[in-house]
Design a protein around this motif. Structure first.
Motif, PDB file in Angstrom:
ATOM      1  N   ASP A  19       0.823  -1.209   0.000  1.00 42.03           N
ATOM      2  CA  ASP A  19       0.000   0.000   0.000  1.00 42.03           C
ATOM      3  C   ASP A  19       0.859   1.261   0.000  1.00 42.03           C
ATOM      4  N   LYS A  20       1.909   1.262   0.829  1.00 40.04           N
ATOM      5  CA  LYS A  20       2.777   2.440   0.912  1.00 40.04           C
ATOM      6  C   LYS A  20       3.560   2.641  -0.380  1.00 40.04           C
ATOM      7  N   THR A  46       2.627   1.632  -3.416  1.00 38.66           N
ATOM      8  CA  THR A  46       1.668   2.080  -4.428  1.00 38.66           C
ATOM      9  C   THR A  46       1.364   3.561  -4.270  1.00 38.66           C
ATOM     10  N   ASP A  47       1.185   3.981  -3.024  1.00 43.23           N
ATOM     11  CA  ASP A  47       0.910   5.391  -2.751  1.00 43.23           C
ATOM     12  C   ASP A  47       2.079   6.269  -3.181  1.00 43.23           C
ATOM     13  N   LEU A  48       3.310   5.813  -2.914  1.00 39.17           N
ATOM     14  CA  LEU A  48       4.497   6.565  -3.320  1.00 39.17           C
ATOM     15  C   LEU A  48       4.551   6.709  -4.840  1.00 39.17           C
ATOM     16  N   ARG A  92       2.108   6.520  -6.984  1.00 40.87           N
ATOM     17  CA  ARG A  92       1.027   7.377  -7.480  1.00 40.87           C
ATOM     18  C   ARG A  92       1.381   8.852  -7.332  1.00 40.87           C
ATOM     19  N   PHE A  93       2.217   9.158  -6.358  1.00 43.00           N
ATOM     20  CA  PHE A  93       2.720  10.528  -6.223  1.00 43.00           C
ATOM     21  C   PHE A  93       3.815  10.822  -7.240  1.00 43.00           C
ATOM     22  N   LYS A 148      -1.998  -3.804  -9.132  1.00 42.38           N
ATOM     23  CA  LYS A 148      -2.546  -2.556  -8.594  1.00 42.38           C
ATOM     24  C   LYS A 148      -2.432  -1.413  -9.606  1.00 42.38           C
ATOM     25  N   ARG A 164      -5.822   0.415 -12.356  1.00 41.04           N
ATOM     26  CA  ARG A 164      -6.234   1.798 -12.426  1.00 41.04           C
ATOM     27  C   ARG A 164      -6.339   2.233 -13.886  1.00 41.04           C
TER      28      ARG A 164
END
Length: 286
Positions: free
Chosen positions: A225-226, A228-230, A232-233, A269, A273
């Motif tokens: 999760d972390k 993927t979040d990184l 996406r930024f 993931k 999207r």
């Protein structure tokens, strides 16, 4: 009529792209002499033509200076012709390997200077501006033909909004060395190793048993999760800066269990999207 100019580095996949576009219903003409391009476009632009999708392949040739191609494209735009430019690229290492294996001479090499590296360097300088102005740049260094087909389908058939960033998610084993082309490297050796489980030892992260074992630990999901979040930024900012390829390397000890599992999960993931970029997956050490 949708009109696509296909160009790029020699060995970068232009011919393959032309074949795939032809399969997608495009009327394809490769290596058309420069002086005939505008005449060809004029013929296709006549009323009642049945041809609605056209791709023309142009490349660097010793018998026709590429500056004339650029001038022709500029004139077409000035005359109101709307077209897109697809630039096919690959890393120098991949291009050198290709020419050495095929035993062919690079089109800009000569008997006096047969070095492949010099021909590639010269070609990059010639095509520098065209690449910069291209609507789409696809780096085929790590792409399978199937993956290239998917990207071309997204752009030229489904008409999805698309940037030229290609993300390659790569699993590897630290004991075999960190991939030299990695942009971002992540270490998942903090997770328990399935290698020490007898029934999982000889399986890989492509097998359900290993996947279930690795993802059974909460830390694996939190890490995913972390990460993927990184990404996406980072991805929109890489696109804004004009980056064409991003290699995200995920490593464990041997490159067969944990890294493969997490690479597969990250790939899913990012692919799930509605992304404006391409994503490919490879496992170096299995």
């Amino acid at each position: 009529m949708r009109f696509v100019m296909v160009t790029g580095m020699s060995g970068g996949g232009k011919s393959t792209a032309m074949r795939l576009l032809e399969d997608m219903g495009y009327y394809c003409v490769d290596n058309l002499p420069i002086q005939l391009i505008d005449k060809f476009v004029e013929l296709l632009s006549t009323p009642n033509t049945e041809i609605t999708k056209v791709a023309i392949g142009v490349d660097v040739r010793t018998d026709q200076p590429f500056a004339r191609v650029e001038k022709t494209l500029s004139c077409l735009r000035q005359n109101g012709m709307v077209f897109e430019v697809l630039f096919m690229d690959a890393s120098d290492a991949v291009l050198v390997k290709l020419y050495k294996e095929s035993r062919r001479m690079h089109p800009l090499c000569s008997a006096e200077n047969p070095r492949i590296e010099d021909g590639i360097e010269k070609e990059r300088k010639i095509l520098q501006q065209v690449k910069k102005d291209a609507d789409y740049v696809i780096d085929t260094s790590k792409l399978l033909t199937r993956e290239l087909k998917e990207e071309l389908d997204r752009i030229f058939v489904k008409n999805e909004e698309y940037s030229s960033l290609m993300i390659n998610i790569l699993s590897f084993g630290f004991k075999h060395g960190i991939p030299a082309d990695a942009d971002l490297v992540f270490d998942v050796r903090f997770l328990p190793n399935p290698f020490y489980i007898d029934e999982l030892k000889y399986l890989t992260g492509n097998d359900r048993g290993v996947q279930d074992y690795v993802m059974s630990f909460p830390e694996a999901g939190i890490f995913l999760d972390k990460l993927t979040d990184l990404l996406r930024f980072l991805i929109p900012n890489y696109i804004k800066e004009g980056k064409y390829q991003l290699v995200v390397a995920i490593g464990c000890t041997g490159g067969k269990h944990r890294s493969v599992t997490l690479a597969n999960e990250l790939y899913r993931k990012l692919r799930n999207r509605e992304a404006k970029y391409g994503v490919s997956l490879s496992h170096r050490d299995i």
